[in-house]
Design an enzyme around this catalytic site. Sequence first.
Site, short mmCIF file in Angstrom:
data_model
loop_
_atom_site.label_atom_id
_atom_site.label_comp_id
_atom_site.label_asym_id
_atom_site.label_seq_id
_atom_site.Cartn_x
_atom_site.Cartn_y
_atom_site.Cartn_z
N GLN A 1 3.44 9.84 0.50
CA GLN A 1 4.72 9.13 0.62
C GLN A 1 5.62 9.37 -0.60
O GLN A 1 6.82 9.09 -0.56
CB GLN A 1 4.49 7.63 0.83
CG GLN A 1 3.83 7.33 2.18
CD GLN A 1 3.63 5.84 2.37
OE1 GLN A 1 2.61 5.30 1.94
NE2 GLN A 1 4.58 5.19 3.00
N HIS B 1 -2.22 7.93 6.81
CA HIS B 1 -1.21 8.74 6.12
C HIS B 1 -1.81 10.03 5.58
O HIS B 1 -1.16 11.08 5.59
CB HIS B 1 -0.62 7.96 4.93
CG HIS B 1 0.53 7.08 5.27
ND1 HIS B 1 1.70 7.55 5.82
CD2 HIS B 1 0.71 5.74 5.12
CE1 HIS B 1 2.55 6.54 5.99
NE2 HIS B 1 1.97 5.42 5.59
N CYS C 1 5.95 0.07 7.15
CA CYS C 1 5.62 1.24 6.33
C CYS C 1 6.83 1.57 5.46
O CYS C 1 7.95 1.58 5.96
CB CYS C 1 5.30 2.42 7.26
SG CYS C 1 4.83 3.91 6.37
N LEU C 2 6.58 1.83 4.18
CA LEU C 2 7.70 2.14 3.27
C LEU C 2 8.40 3.43 3.68
O LEU C 2 9.54 3.65 3.29
CB LEU C 2 7.19 2.23 1.82
CG LEU C 2 6.68 0.90 1.23
CD1 LEU C 2 6.11 1.12 -0.16
CD2 LEU C 2 7.79 -0.16 1.20
N GLY D 1 0.84 -1.19 0.00
CA GLY D 1 0.00 0.00 0.00
C GLY D 1 0.87 1.24 0.00
O GLY D 1 1.99 1.23 0.53
N HIS E 1 -4.37 2.02 7.81
CA HIS E 1 -2.99 2.52 7.84
C HIS E 1 -2.80 3.61 6.78
O HIS E 1 -2.22 4.66 7.05
CB HIS E 1 -2.05 1.33 7.59
CG HIS E 1 -0.60 1.67 7.45
ND1 HIS E 1 0.37 1.16 8.30
CD2 HIS E 1 0.08 2.44 6.56
CE1 HIS E 1 1.56 1.62 7.93
NE2 HIS E 1 1.41 2.40 6.87
N GLU E 2 -3.32 3.35 5.57
CA GLU E 2 -3.12 4.31 4.46
C GLU E 2 -3.95 5.58 4.65
O GLU E 2 -3.48 6.68 4.36
CB GLU E 2 -3.43 3.66 3.11
CG GLU E 2 -2.57 2.43 2.77
CD GLU E 2 -1.07 2.67 2.84
OE1 GLU E 2 -0.62 3.83 2.68
OE2 GLU E 2 -0.33 1.69 3.07
NI NI Z 1 2.73 3.48 5.61
#
Ligand code: NI
Length: 175
Positions: A51, A144, A98-99, A46, A140-141
């Site tokens: 990001q 963000h 998380c990236l 995701g 989670h997304e």
């Molecule tokens: Ni993340």
Amino acid sequence: MAIREIIILPDKQLRLVSKPVEKVTTEIRKLADDMFETMYDAPGIGLAAIQVAQPLRLITMDLAKKDENGETKPKPRVFINPEIISSSEEMSIYEEGCLSIPEYYEEVERPARVRIRYTDLDGKVHEEDADGLFATCIQHEIDHLNGVLFVDYLSKLKRDRVMKKFAKAAKRAAG
Ligand code: NI
């Protein structure tokens, strides 16, 4: 399509509240394409637009599982202006990563099921129930998009530790 740079902790842009996408334009489609390429390359399941430093309410996701031949058929999904319209009282725990916080994983407790409303790339509005990994990932997304990171759910001790670690790494990288 192009791979974009993923911003990582402690980049302050991760704390921005992203703006709604007003219209699905060519630029939005291009951004979604680039986000998929960036997400698959990372690899991740995701990605929120912030990001890749775009403060827009846009998420890409692919939760495809390996089939019996060990192959994965891509299942790309785009969520524009997603909102959670209801959450279950029942909670579930998943180990999240998380990236933007590379190589750090911790268990987070969230509602086990959520109902979401979002717009697709054709501008159509949908409502959908999410459970399991999908429920965790979409929460989670969406976090963000509101400047919230999964480490915000950890104890202060753990959060301070990871924040410090990434601040130090950034300092080192800057020389
Ligand atoms: Ni993340």
